[in-house]
Motif scaffolding. Sequence first.
Motif, short mmCIF file in Angstrom:
data_model
loop_
_atom_site.label_atom_id
_atom_site.label_comp_id
_atom_site.label_asym_id
_atom_site.label_seq_id
_atom_site.Cartn_x
_atom_site.Cartn_y
_atom_site.Cartn_z
N SER A 150 0.82 -1.22 0.00
CA SER A 150 0.00 0.00 0.00
C SER A 150 0.85 1.26 0.00
N LEU A 151 2.15 1.11 0.15
CA LEU A 151 3.01 2.28 0.31
C LEU A 151 3.04 3.13 -0.96
N GLN A 152 2.82 4.44 -0.75
CA GLN A 152 2.87 5.39 -1.86
C GLN A 152 4.06 6.34 -1.73
N PHE A 153 4.53 6.54 -0.49
CA PHE A 153 5.60 7.51 -0.22
C PHE A 153 6.62 6.86 0.70
N LEU A 154 7.90 6.78 0.26
CA LEU A 154 8.98 6.19 1.05
C LEU A 154 10.17 7.13 1.03
N ASP A 155 10.50 7.68 2.21
CA ASP A 155 11.64 8.60 2.31
C ASP A 155 12.55 8.14 3.45
N LEU A 156 13.71 7.59 3.08
CA LEU A 156 14.72 7.15 4.04
C LEU A 156 16.00 7.97 3.90
N SER A 157 15.91 9.14 3.31
CA SER A 157 17.09 9.93 2.98
C SER A 157 17.76 10.51 4.21
N MET A 158 19.03 10.91 4.02
CA MET A 158 19.83 11.60 5.02
C MET A 158 19.94 10.82 6.32
N ASN A 159 20.35 9.56 6.19
CA ASN A 159 20.66 8.72 7.33
C ASN A 159 22.05 8.12 7.11
N SER A 160 22.33 7.01 7.77
CA SER A 160 23.61 6.32 7.57
C SER A 160 23.37 4.87 7.20
N LEU A 161 22.33 4.64 6.43
CA LEU A 161 22.02 3.28 5.98
C LEU A 161 23.11 2.80 5.03
N SER A 162 23.45 1.54 5.10
CA SER A 162 24.58 1.03 4.32
C SER A 162 24.23 -0.31 3.68
N GLY A 163 25.21 -0.83 2.96
CA GLY A 163 25.02 -2.12 2.30
C GLY A 163 24.22 -2.01 1.03
N PRO A 164 24.05 -3.10 0.32
CA PRO A 164 23.24 -3.08 -0.90
C PRO A 164 21.76 -3.01 -0.57
N VAL A 165 20.99 -2.45 -1.48
CA VAL A 165 19.54 -2.42 -1.33
C VAL A 165 18.99 -3.78 -1.77
N PRO A 166 18.12 -4.39 -0.96
CA PRO A 166 17.57 -5.69 -1.37
C PRO A 166 16.95 -5.62 -2.76
#
Length: 1006
Positions: free
Chosen positions: A144-160
């Motif tokens: 159901s997700l229409q909006f996903l914002d994970l910006s400006m963090n320190s997430l790492s690794g490859p995106v699944p």
Amino acid sequence: MKSSTAIMALFSVFVVAGCLGEETLQLNDDILGLIVFKSAIKDPLMHLDSWSEDDTSPCAWNFITCNNANGRVTQILLNGLNLSGKIGRGLEKLQFLKVLSLSSNNLTGSINPELALINGLEKLNLSQNSLSGIIPTSLANMSSLQFLDLSMNSLSGPVPDNLFENCFSLRFVSLSGNLLEGPIPSTLTKCTSLNHLNISNNHFSGNPSFTLGIWSLTRLRTLDLSVNQLSGTVTNGIAVLHNLKELFLHGNHFTGSLPADIGFCPHLSRLDFSFNRFSGEIPGSMQRLKVLNFLSLSNNLFTGDFPSWISNMNNLEYIDFSENAFMGSLPMSMGDLKSLKFLSLSNNKLTGNIPKSLAYCTSLSIIRLMGNSFNGSIPEGLFDMGLKEMDFSRNQITGSIPPASRRLFESLQVLDLSGNNLTGEIPAEMGLFSRLSYMNLSGNYLESRMPPEFGYFQNLTVLDLRNSGLIGSIPGNICDSGSLAILQLDGNLLTGPIPEEIGNCSSLNLLSLSHNNLSGSIPKSISLLKKLEVLKLEVNQLSGEIPQELGKLENLLIVNISYNRLVGRLPAGSIFPNLDESAMEGNLGICSPLLKGPCKLDVPKPLVLDPYSYGNQIGDQNRRNGHSESTRDGFTHHRFLSVSALVAISASVVIALGVILISLLNASVRRRIAFVENALESMCSSSTRSGSLAAGKLILFDAKSSPDWIRTSLESILHKASEIGSGLFGTVYKASLGGDERRIVAIKKLITANILQHQEEFDREVRVLGKVRHPNLIPLRGYYWTPQMQLLVSDYTPEGSLQSRLHERPPMTPPLSWSIRFKIVLGTAKGLAHLHHSSCPPIVHYNVKPSNILLDENLNPKISDFGLARLVTKLDKHILSNRFQSAPGYVAPELACQSLRVNEKCDVYGFGVLILELVTGRRPVEYGEDNVMILADHVRALLEQGNALDCVDPNMGKYPEDEVLPVLKLALVCTSQIPSSRPSMAEVGKILQVINTPVPQRMEGF
């Protein structure tokens, strides 16, 4: 907030309630879920105080929105509340939640995978926090997700790769500003409803397969793939993106031509292809982009003539074609760009006149045309505009500087006309530029006087008029504003004295008046310039003594007073006692042991009386008194000598007595010093069980010697478990003084067994090093001596070495940012400059490399192992060969030739390689299967190709290009193969500070 025990009890009830079914506690599920979520959150400003488990409904709570029909929570908006802690459990029970926004807080930890259990969630915004770890694969289930914002963090690794498996409803995705890597997920092409995609400022790599991939997202309006490591060509097919408004591909490794059908995206308003390796000509279809207002193609390999059709794109506000190979001339139709605010065509191959029609671009604010071959005169109309910045430097422009209008007086902040063929007078009204902060007219043929109106400048920080043909004197009011930081008037025909009012330049860092015809004495008022770091007065006609007051200038790094008519003593303080010969030579009589000429003191001549001028009066008086003297020769003589003779005899006697007295005092002092040293040695030895040196003795410069400690714990200190590093001169161990854990020190066991046999020599050298103090040097605290083993005691740094932080960084340790790297570069430069210029003779480090740059708790650099090359005077072939093996790439080429003298320039070379390693994140020498990469050669080749920034460490994140590029260029100068071509470390430090000096605000975008 309830105690953690109460919260856990509530959570237990919450879990049991979930097991009993929906009807039991349906109205309280949201309350309990939010209370459990709140328990993991720190709320210093108490924004969530209204959240109470005693309420029957959360709908009245702050930042909560409910559905009026069923009373269930639908929105949680906690943006910018200074919350910290982690996203814990609880939210997964809010099954009617549509919007969850936690942006702009200080949340840490990983993204809770259980958020995917909120089946109906439509908007998830976790941006601008400090979240880390990988993106959970469970988010792929949020259909159901229409909006996903994970910006400006320190997430790492490859995106699944399956993250977008169920993204049919997704319209907005932003993953920018993280540490994500690997390829762009292939399932992204399933997001057919996507309007906005931003994955910029990460480490994504590979070819995003534009033809079959991103070009298929036909509903895209914004596509931002900038500042990654994407490569390959951008193929045709973009025309299918009819709705595309913004396309950002800058800061990657794309090659080839731009897609020919780029002009068939009619709604495009912003295009940025800068900092890639695109080549060829600009597609003609681009002129169809009638609504385009932002176009940047800078720092690529584009060729061909400047497109004349660009003037048809009359909505353009920003044009940046700098750092390419465009040729030809600018069309007169440039004046049709009525909306143009920013124009940069710097460093191309453009020729011809600057179009007068540019004056019709009434919105123009910044114009940069530097580094081309423009000729003709400057259009007068440009000086009638409200420009903020005008840079026409390094062209072939002729004629005079046009008179300016009132509009320009009130707007201009940067004016650079240097490196041209301008003639005529400097207009007097230039002093009326009220906002001007930078003015450079150097390298012209003005043959003008400096207008006295220059004293009217209110905000000027840099005034550069070198080699511009100036005549006359320096105006006394040049520093009336007090804001001037850099004043450079070298290489002109200036005459007269340096004005005493120069002391009003209270902000001055650099004063350079060399290669003129200035006369008179050096003003004492220069001593008022407390911020002064560089003073260059060489090749003038300055006379007299150097004012002793200049010795109070503690920040001075560079001074050159050579080739004047100066005499007398040097000031006792500041850098003056350590000036080298080249900075003083060519004067009449400066007193320095480095100079071979005479030492002349500028003192008044003694009064000499001529006795014969009073002879008649004296003779008459003698005759009146009846006194006369006869000799056996029949001649009469006066009994007195002449006054001048008496003065000379008296002076000789005084000097002789002085020499005898000083000799006696020196002998007495030597005996007293020897007595004191013997007494101290006897006292120290008496405190041990054995007074022999063979037993070993610890000497601490800031404390009494502690032989008992060193004997009892030496074996435990020099244990493998205590070892923290090793290098050319020995192994380093971590220890505590006397078992005091609050005083941790580093112990270096020198690899000098059987080389240093005399403690007196060792003690003398170590004490010299122990007196060297600087914030960027590891202080030497003491030593331990036996003929078989020598230890050095110094401070311990908790963050280890730059080597480990740069190349051996643990996965959870964040990479060094540009600001930290620049701080390390500048601090190291200051430390080396102190060794080179504040010690006599200079201390050459000999082994500059990252493992010898230690970091304190604030990541400030501390240079270690300095002076050990001086300490170990008998370097055998083993140590010399190890020098080349232990630091490949850092060794200056002249060290391979024993006929050349090892001096400070060897350290400058190593420092240059250190800069390259910090900026690129790569080792100085890297070995591949078929080749060897020498870092300095690699960067130099990229710079010559115009792609120097391609080598910047991608782990560094965002960085200011106008700092990184000059730093890279400085590094290449430092690694010159010819030692004399390298700057001194003092000059390096000054250059770095200039690079880091804030420049006037420049409009880089809109």
